[in-house]
Design a protein around this motif. Structure first.
Motif, PDB file in Angstrom:
ATOM      1  N   LEU A 302      43.865  45.776  38.617  1.00 16.36           N
ATOM      2  CA  LEU A 302      42.953  44.853  39.310  1.00 16.36           C
ATOM      3  C   LEU A 302      41.577  45.490  39.483  1.00 16.36           C
ATOM      4  N   LEU A 303      41.551  46.756  39.842  1.00 17.30           N
ATOM      5  CA  LEU A 303      40.269  47.443  40.007  1.00 17.30           C
ATOM      6  C   LEU A 303      39.563  47.600  38.661  1.00 17.30           C
ATOM      7  N   ARG A 304      40.327  47.824  37.622  1.00 21.51           N
ATOM      8  CA  ARG A 304      39.710  47.906  36.293  1.00 21.51           C
ATOM      9  C   ARG A 304      39.096  46.563  35.915  1.00 21.51           C
ATOM     10  N   LEU A 305      39.766  45.479  36.267  1.00 22.72           N
ATOM     11  CA  LEU A 305      39.213  44.148  36.007  1.00 22.72           C
ATOM     12  C   LEU A 305      37.836  43.999  36.641  1.00 22.72           C
ATOM     13  N   CYS A 306      37.700  44.510  37.856  1.00 22.18           N
ATOM     14  CA  CYS A 306      36.413  44.400  38.547  1.00 22.18           C
ATOM     15  C   CYS A 306      35.311  45.131  37.793  1.00 22.18           C
ATOM     16  N   SER A 307      35.629  46.320  37.291  1.00 23.50           N
ATOM     17  CA  SER A 307      34.599  47.105  36.608  1.00 23.50           C
ATOM     18  C   SER A 307      34.310  46.615  35.197  1.00 23.50           C
ATOM     19  N   SER A 308      35.313  46.029  34.524  1.00 21.81           N
ATOM     20  CA  SER A 308      35.127  45.641  33.125  1.00 21.81           C
ATOM     21  C   SER A 308      34.721  44.180  32.939  1.00 21.81           C
ATOM     22  N   VAL A 320      36.708  44.582  45.399  1.00 18.15           N
ATOM     23  CA  VAL A 320      37.137  45.978  45.354  1.00 18.15           C
ATOM     24  C   VAL A 320      37.712  46.388  46.704  1.00 18.15           C
ATOM     25  N   ASP A 321      37.016  46.029  47.784  1.00 19.09           N
ATOM     26  CA  ASP A 321      37.521  46.329  49.127  1.00 19.09           C
ATOM     27  C   ASP A 321      38.885  45.675  49.351  1.00 19.09           C
ATOM     28  N   ARG A 322      38.992  44.421  48.946  1.00 19.11           N
ATOM     29  CA  ARG A 322      40.238  43.669  49.158  1.00 19.11           C
ATOM     30  C   ARG A 322      41.400  44.292  48.395  1.00 19.11           C
ATOM     31  N   PHE A 323      41.192  44.584  47.124  1.00 14.57           N
ATOM     32  CA  PHE A 323      42.288  45.111  46.300  1.00 14.57           C
ATOM     33  C   PHE A 323      42.707  46.502  46.773  1.00 14.57           C
ATOM     34  N   ALA A 327      46.307  47.719  48.287  1.00 16.94           N
ATOM     35  CA  ALA A 327      47.041  48.862  47.726  1.00 16.94           C
ATOM     36  C   ALA A 327      47.436  49.835  48.836  1.00 16.94           C
ATOM     37  N   CYS A 328      46.536  50.051  49.791  1.00 14.23           N
ATOM     38  CA  CYS A 328      46.844  50.942  50.915  1.00 14.23           C
ATOM     39  C   CYS A 328      47.968  50.365  51.769  1.00 14.23           C
ATOM     40  N   GLU A 329      47.885  49.073  52.057  1.00 12.06           N
ATOM     41  CA  GLU A 329      48.902  48.418  52.882  1.00 12.06           C
ATOM     42  C   GLU A 329      50.274  48.473  52.235  1.00 12.06           C
ATOM     43  N   MET A 330      50.310  48.407  50.885  1.00  8.49           N
ATOM     44  CA  MET A 330      51.578  48.426  50.159  1.00  8.49           C
ATOM     45  C   MET A 330      52.036  49.848  49.830  1.00  8.49           C
ATOM     46  N   GLY A 331      51.226  50.847  50.199  1.00  8.55           N
ATOM     47  CA  GLY A 331      51.587  52.234  49.899  1.00  8.55           C
ATOM     48  C   GLY A 331      51.541  52.554  48.431  1.00  8.55           C
ATOM     49  N   CYS A 332      50.664  51.872  47.679  1.00  4.95           N
ATOM     50  CA  CYS A 332      50.641  51.986  46.217  1.00  4.95           C
ATOM     51  C   CYS A 332      49.449  52.756  45.674  1.00  4.95           C
ATOM     52  N   VAL A 333      48.771  53.509  46.516  1.00  2.91           N
ATOM     53  CA  VAL A 333      47.622  54.274  46.037  1.00  2.91           C
ATOM     54  C   VAL A 333      48.129  55.501  45.281  1.00  2.91           C
ATOM     55  N   GLY A 334      47.726  55.597  44.031  1.00  2.00           N
ATOM     56  CA  GLY A 334      48.099  56.726  43.184  1.00  2.00           C
ATOM     57  C   GLY A 334      46.933  57.110  42.307  1.00  2.00           C
ATOM     58  N   ARG A 335      47.225  57.884  41.279  1.00  2.00           N
ATOM     59  CA  ARG A 335      46.155  58.376  40.405  1.00  2.00           C
ATOM     60  C   ARG A 335      45.373  57.246  39.751  1.00  2.00           C
ATOM     61  N   LEU A 336      46.083  56.222  39.259  1.00  5.52           N
ATOM     62  CA  LEU A 336      45.403  55.122  38.574  1.00  5.52           C
ATOM     63  C   LEU A 336      44.491  54.370  39.523  1.00  5.52           C
ATOM     64  N   VAL A 337      44.970  54.097  40.730  1.00  3.09           N
ATOM     65  CA  VAL A 337      44.167  53.359  41.705  1.00  3.09           C
ATOM     66  C   VAL A 337      42.908  54.144  42.056  1.00  3.09           C
ATOM     67  N   VAL A 338      43.066  55.436  42.317  1.00  3.35           N
ATOM     68  CA  VAL A 338      41.915  56.260  42.703  1.00  3.35           C
ATOM     69  C   VAL A 338      40.914  56.362  41.560  1.00  3.35           C
ATOM     70  N   SER A 339      41.402  56.555  40.340  1.00  2.00           N
ATOM     71  CA  SER A 339      40.480  56.704  39.208  1.00  2.00           C
ATOM     72  C   SER A 339      39.736  55.405  38.926  1.00  2.00           C
ATOM     73  N   GLN A 340      40.412  54.269  39.028  1.00  8.43           N
ATOM     74  CA  GLN A 340      39.754  52.993  38.765  1.00  8.43           C
ATOM     75  C   GLN A 340      38.815  52.596  39.903  1.00  8.43           C
ATOM     76  N   TYR A 350      32.313  53.729  47.482  1.00 11.25           N
ATOM     77  CA  TYR A 350      33.363  54.722  47.255  1.00 11.25           C
ATOM     78  C   TYR A 350      33.346  55.779  48.366  1.00 11.25           C
ATOM     79  N   LYS A 351      32.143  56.249  48.716  1.00 15.06           N
ATOM     80  CA  LYS A 351      32.026  57.279  49.750  1.00 15.06           C
ATOM     81  C   LYS A 351      32.522  56.758  51.091  1.00 15.06           C
ATOM     82  N   LYS A 352      32.266  55.489  51.378  1.00 15.44           N
ATOM     83  CA  LYS A 352      32.710  54.889  52.637  1.00 15.44           C
ATOM     84  C   LYS A 352      34.230  54.788  52.674  1.00 15.44           C
ATOM     85  N   ILE A 353      34.826  54.408  51.536  1.00 14.35           N
ATOM     86  CA  ILE A 353      36.281  54.229  51.479  1.00 14.35           C
ATOM     87  C   ILE A 353      37.007  55.565  51.505  1.00 14.35           C
TER      88      ILE A 353
END
Length: 388
Positions: A302-308, A320-323, A327-340, A350-353
């Motif tokens: 989803l985050l990649r969709l926003c950038s591309s 971006v804030d919503r997605f 992800a945080c609420e679902m406990g799904c933050v991982g490498r892919l989420v952070v990189s995208q 990004y700095k705020k988040i």
């Protein structure tokens, strides 16, 4: 013999089943006069393939050759079976040998020769599925054409007593995922349509989750400008098939991930990108309605969709804030989420988040709240983001 084979199987599943332990078991065979048979050799080949030893393909080929020679000399218990040949084919494919295609054809011919001229077992559909799977793992146009030829021969009855089953068709669809061309994706979809039709008379041929999801992946990896539309269409077909009684056509999180991924790689006009984003949002609604839980791949895509697909704007920042919040609420933050997130968010956002600059190191385990990462596959690993 049965007890020794069982011990081999048990140890083979243990990651510390070293060559020394194997040799110890073989010494026990010799000490107590226990003759080896085709099954013990198949187990040995399996352990060698899993050993990751550099010359594993050559080792298992040598074992198979010895089995053939022993059988020809009268040792019936050493008759290779389809699994014996499939193991060697797997080894050459898995270890990336350049002559894997040639070796596959050679081994298939050797098994037929052993059957026709020496009374060995005939290749069966599982053997041919292994051959198809080997070709499916090769990234070449020749391999794809050979897959089509073999399937045609099986369908036309040109291969003695062998008819394709669902695994055969799914393996051919799998092969079409590696061609990166619309032609391959269309071929895969045609197989899917054939399965849907044949399945009406023979339920064993009804396409399953793998069939549908692999076709979606074939389109996602292709150069088709309609990949997003096709992904949505196939998900809808899959849902309809399930509603009409095909219990194997279950739409899973992995299916939705594959469809969303097709939307994320649209490289066209502004209208085409907007259409792909609309389809992605529809897929999100369908996922929620079907009660399929998202994962880190979903939110990263989803985050990649926003950038591309979206130009920098207030709407993009809100999405971006919503997605990311989801992800945080679902406990799904991982490498892919952070990189995208790094690509989708503005530097200030990004700095705020993340409370750090985009190029700074982040440890998923130590720097992020546990509840953000608790359901991610890589929750216990560190991820470094390097400055370009």
């Amino acid at each position: 013999r049965v007890s020794i084979n069982t011990l081999h199987v048990a140890l083979n599943k243990h990651r510390k089943y070293s060559g020394d332990k194997k040799e110890h078991l073989f010494s026990l065979e010799e000490k107590y006069g226990i003759s080896r048979n085709y099954l013990s050799q198949n187990i040995l080949m399996d352990s060698i393939i899993k050993s990751k030893e550099e010359d594993a393909p050559e080792q298992v080929l040598n074992i198979l050759t010895n089995m053939e020679e022993d059988f020809k000399s009268g040792k019936v218990e050493m008759m290779p079976d389809p699994c014996s040949y499939s193991s060697v084919i797997l080894a050459y494919s898995k270890y990336g040998r350049e002559d894997a295609a040639e070796k596959t054809e050679e081994l298939l011919a050797r098994m037929w020769d052993l059957h026709l001229n020496h009374g060995g077992k005939a290749p069966d559909v599982e053997m041919y599925n292994g051959v198809l799977n080997a070709y499916a793992s090769m990234d070449s146009s020749h391999a794809l054409e050979r897959v089509k030829e073999l399937l045609q021969g099986m369908e036309n009855g040109e291969i003695q007593g062998i008819r394709p089953n669902l695994i055969t068709y799914n393996t051919v669809i799998k092969a079409m995922r590696s061609g990166n061309k619309e032609e391959g994706a269309v071929f895969a979809e045609n197989i899917l349509t054939t399965l849907e039709s044949m399945g009406e008379k023979d339920p064993s041929l009804l396409p399953d989750n793998y069939s549908y999801t692999s076709v979606i992946t074939a389109y996602a990896r292709s150069n088709s400008s309609k990949k997003a539309e096709k992904a949505l269409e196939i998900v809808e077909r899959m849902m309809a098939a399930h509603e009409n009684g095909n219990d194997a056509a279950v739409v899973t999180t992995h299916t939705f991930n594959a469809a969303l991924n097709a939307c994320a790689f649209i490289d066209g006009s502004a209208d085409e990108r907007a259409r792909a984003f609309d389809i992605a949002m529809k897929l999100n609604e369908m996922r929620i309605k079907s009660e399929r839980y998202p994962d880190g791949v979903w939110y990263g895509t989803l985050l990649r969709l926003c950038s591309s697909l979206l130009q920098p704007s207030k709407q993009r920042e809100e999405l971006v804030d919503r997605f990311f919040e989801e992800a945080c609420e679902m406990g799904c933050v991982g490498r892919l989420v952070v990189s995208q997130l790094r690509f989708a968010a503005t530097p200030e956002q990004y700095k705020k988040i993340m409370d750090r600059e985009p190029g700074e190191r982040i440890s998923l385990k130590h720097d992020l709240p546990k509840e953000w990462t608790c359901n991610g596959r890589d929750a216990r690993t560190s991820y470094l983001i390097h400055k370009k």
